[in-house]
Design a protein around this motif. Structure first.
Motif, PDB file in Angstrom:
ATOM      1  N   ASP A  87       0.776  -1.125  -0.111  1.00  0.00           N
ATOM      2  CA  ASP A  87       0.036   0.006   0.070  1.00  0.00           C
ATOM      3  C   ASP A  87       0.964   1.263  -0.151  1.00  0.00           C
ATOM      4  N   ASP A  88       1.917   1.233   0.803  1.00  0.00           N
ATOM      5  CA  ASP A  88       2.801   2.365   0.547  1.00  0.00           C
ATOM      6  C   ASP A  88       3.601   2.751  -0.563  1.00  0.00           C
ATOM      7  N   VAL A  89       3.978   1.673  -0.804  1.00  0.00           N
ATOM      8  CA  VAL A  89       4.746   1.529  -2.456  1.00  0.00           C
ATOM      9  C   VAL A  89       3.646   2.001  -3.426  1.00  0.00           C
ATOM     10  N   THR A  90       2.240   1.477  -3.232  1.00  0.00           N
ATOM     11  CA  THR A  90       1.390   2.088  -4.361  1.00  0.00           C
ATOM     12  C   THR A  90       0.976   3.392  -4.236  1.00  0.00           C
ATOM     13  N   GLU A  91       1.009   3.853  -3.075  1.00  0.00           N
ATOM     14  CA  GLU A  91       0.964   5.452  -2.841  1.00  0.00           C
ATOM     15  C   GLU A  91       1.949   6.263  -3.189  1.00  0.00           C
ATOM     16  N   TRP A  92       3.235   5.834  -3.096  1.00  0.00           N
ATOM     17  CA  TRP A  92       4.254   6.593  -3.520  1.00  0.00           C
ATOM     18  C   TRP A  92       4.067   6.639  -5.140  1.00  0.00           C
ATOM     19  N   ILE A  93       3.693   5.710  -5.851  1.00  0.00           N
ATOM     20  CA  ILE A  93       3.780   5.550  -7.216  1.00  0.00           C
ATOM     21  C   ILE A  93       2.618   6.377  -7.803  1.00  0.00           C
ATOM     22  N   GLN A  94       1.494   6.225  -7.278  1.00  0.00           N
ATOM     23  CA  GLN A  94       0.270   6.841  -7.625  1.00  0.00           C
ATOM     24  C   GLN A  94       0.772   8.424  -7.374  1.00  0.00           C
ATOM     25  N   ILE A  95       1.086   9.050  -6.306  1.00  0.00           N
ATOM     26  CA  ILE A  95       1.420  10.562  -6.056  1.00  0.00           C
ATOM     27  C   ILE A  95       2.287  10.733  -7.122  1.00  0.00           C
ATOM     28  N   ALA A  96       3.295  10.011  -7.372  1.00  0.00           N
ATOM     29  CA  ALA A  96       4.311  10.403  -8.726  1.00  0.00           C
ATOM     30  C   ALA A  96       3.546  10.560  -9.786  1.00  0.00           C
TER      31      ALA A  96
ATOM     32  N   ASN B 177      16.421  15.802  -2.248  1.00  0.00           N
ATOM     33  CA  ASN B 177      17.845  15.918  -3.208  1.00  0.00           C
ATOM     34  C   ASN B 177      17.496  14.314  -3.940  1.00  0.00           C
ATOM     35  N   LEU B 178      17.371  14.591  -5.225  1.00  0.00           N
ATOM     36  CA  LEU B 178      17.245  13.287  -6.181  1.00  0.00           C
ATOM     37  C   LEU B 178      18.686  12.416  -6.103  1.00  0.00           C
ATOM     38  N   LEU B 179      19.877  13.004  -6.241  1.00  0.00           N
ATOM     39  CA  LEU B 179      20.933  12.425  -6.205  1.00  0.00           C
ATOM     40  C   LEU B 179      21.401  11.412  -5.039  1.00  0.00           C
ATOM     41  N   ILE B 180      20.879  12.089  -3.900  1.00  0.00           N
ATOM     42  CA  ILE B 180      21.155  11.281  -2.634  1.00  0.00           C
ATOM     43  C   ILE B 180      20.088  10.029  -2.651  1.00  0.00           C
ATOM     44  N   LEU B 181      18.945  10.294  -3.042  1.00  0.00           N
ATOM     45  CA  LEU B 181      17.790   9.084  -3.375  1.00  0.00           C
ATOM     46  C   LEU B 181      18.335   8.187  -4.318  1.00  0.00           C
ATOM     47  N   LEU B 182      18.897   8.915  -5.313  1.00  0.00           N
ATOM     48  CA  LEU B 182      19.389   7.949  -6.574  1.00  0.00           C
ATOM     49  C   LEU B 182      20.471   7.137  -6.057  1.00  0.00           C
ATOM     50  N   GLU B 183      21.394   7.323  -5.204  1.00  0.00           N
ATOM     51  CA  GLU B 183      22.527   6.652  -4.644  1.00  0.00           C
ATOM     52  C   GLU B 183      21.880   5.278  -3.963  1.00  0.00           C
ATOM     53  N   LEU B 184      20.915   5.568  -3.318  1.00  0.00           N
ATOM     54  CA  LEU B 184      20.221   4.414  -2.378  1.00  0.00           C
ATOM     55  C   LEU B 184      19.638   3.378  -3.465  1.00  0.00           C
ATOM     56  N   CYS B 185      19.159   4.057  -4.671  1.00  0.00           N
ATOM     57  CA  CYS B 185      18.440   3.011  -5.562  1.00  0.00           C
ATOM     58  C   CYS B 185      19.547   2.380  -6.174  1.00  0.00           C
TER      59      CYS B 185
ATOM     60  N   GLU C 299      11.185  12.195  -7.355  1.00  0.00           N
ATOM     61  CA  GLU C 299      11.577  12.053  -6.045  1.00  0.00           C
ATOM     62  C   GLU C 299      10.662  10.901  -5.541  1.00  0.00           C
ATOM     63  N   LYS C 300       9.341  11.153  -5.871  1.00  0.00           N
ATOM     64  CA  LYS C 300       8.352  10.096  -5.194  1.00  0.00           C
ATOM     65  C   LYS C 300       8.579   8.548  -5.907  1.00  0.00           C
ATOM     66  N   TYR C 301       8.891   8.679  -7.316  1.00  0.00           N
ATOM     67  CA  TYR C 301       9.374   7.424  -7.948  1.00  0.00           C
ATOM     68  C   TYR C 301      10.368   6.637  -7.293  1.00  0.00           C
ATOM     69  N   LEU C 302      11.485   7.492  -6.973  1.00  0.00           N
ATOM     70  CA  LEU C 302      12.560   6.848  -6.196  1.00  0.00           C
ATOM     71  C   LEU C 302      12.161   6.191  -4.721  1.00  0.00           C
ATOM     72  N   LYS C 303      11.565   7.293  -3.970  1.00  0.00           N
ATOM     73  CA  LYS C 303      11.072   6.833  -2.908  1.00  0.00           C
ATOM     74  C   LYS C 303      10.212   5.708  -2.727  1.00  0.00           C
ATOM     75  N   GLY C 304       9.176   5.425  -3.757  1.00  0.00           N
ATOM     76  CA  GLY C 304       8.543   4.375  -3.867  1.00  0.00           C
ATOM     77  C   GLY C 304       9.194   3.065  -4.238  1.00  0.00           C
TER      78      GLY C 304
ATOM     79  N   ASP D 106      11.950  -1.797   1.548  1.00  0.00           N
ATOM     80  CA  ASP D 106      11.918  -1.685   3.013  1.00  0.00           C
ATOM     81  C   ASP D 106      12.899  -0.650   3.484  1.00  0.00           C
ATOM     82  N   ILE D 107      13.449   0.109   2.531  1.00  0.00           N
ATOM     83  CA  ILE D 107      14.283   1.326   2.870  1.00  0.00           C
ATOM     84  C   ILE D 107      13.341   2.424   3.051  1.00  0.00           C
ATOM     85  N   ILE D 108      13.466   2.947   4.349  1.00  0.00           N
ATOM     86  CA  ILE D 108      12.642   4.138   4.476  1.00  0.00           C
ATOM     87  C   ILE D 108      13.554   5.299   3.874  1.00  0.00           C
ATOM     88  N   PRO D 109      12.941   5.923   3.044  1.00  0.00           N
ATOM     89  CA  PRO D 109      13.535   7.117   2.552  1.00  0.00           C
ATOM     90  C   PRO D 109      13.743   8.299   3.225  1.00  0.00           C
TER      91      PRO D 109
END
Length: 146
Positions: A4-13, A62-70, A43-48, A54-57
């Protein structure tokens, strides 16, 4: 992983990208807001994606910080580093006085790169899993109604 959380991130993105696309159809295009929505969508696609694993964004825009985690989960994300770097400028800088100059070419690029990121293989796989889970959940819900 909470689907549900993943779905919400993707839908908002998807909603942010849709907003950018609709604003782009206006006669007087709000360039800064369109680019901002594109940055927000990515940002929301990456956080999704991170939430799926199960990585809490981090609470960061900062997209580059999120990107490195991805990238740590899937090196394919290296392919979108340039796009994220450019979109990253729109995540914060345009929200304050002394805005950066944005031209129509920037808007076109922002939308194009956001659509590309939305459709990359790792995110497409997650969307397929979400769709499958939603189909199964709907089936289960229908089954319990009787």
């Amino acid at each position: 992983m909470n689907i549900d959380d993943v779905t919400e991130w993707i839908q908002i993105a998807d909603d942010d990208l849709y907003s950018a696309q609709m604003l782009d159809k206006l006669v007087r295009k709000p360039y800064e807001i369109i680019c901002y929505h594109c940055a927000q969508a990515v940002e929301k696609y990456l956080k999704g994606y991170l939430t799926y694993y199960d990585i809490i964004p981090q609470k960061t825009h900062n997209l580059l910080i999120l990107l490195e985690l991805c990238v740590e989960k899937d090196s394919f994300f290296e392919n979108i580093k340039t796009g994220c770097g450019i979109l990253n400028r729109y995540a914060n800088e345009i929200r304050y006085p002394h805005r950066i100059e944005i031209e129509i070419e920037d808007v076109n690029y922002a939308i194009k790169v956001t659509e590309k990121i939305r459709d990359i293989e790792p995110l497409r796989k997650i969307k397929e899993i979400i769709n499958e889970a939603n189909i199964n959940n709907n089936y289960i819900d229908e089954e319990h109604k009787e």
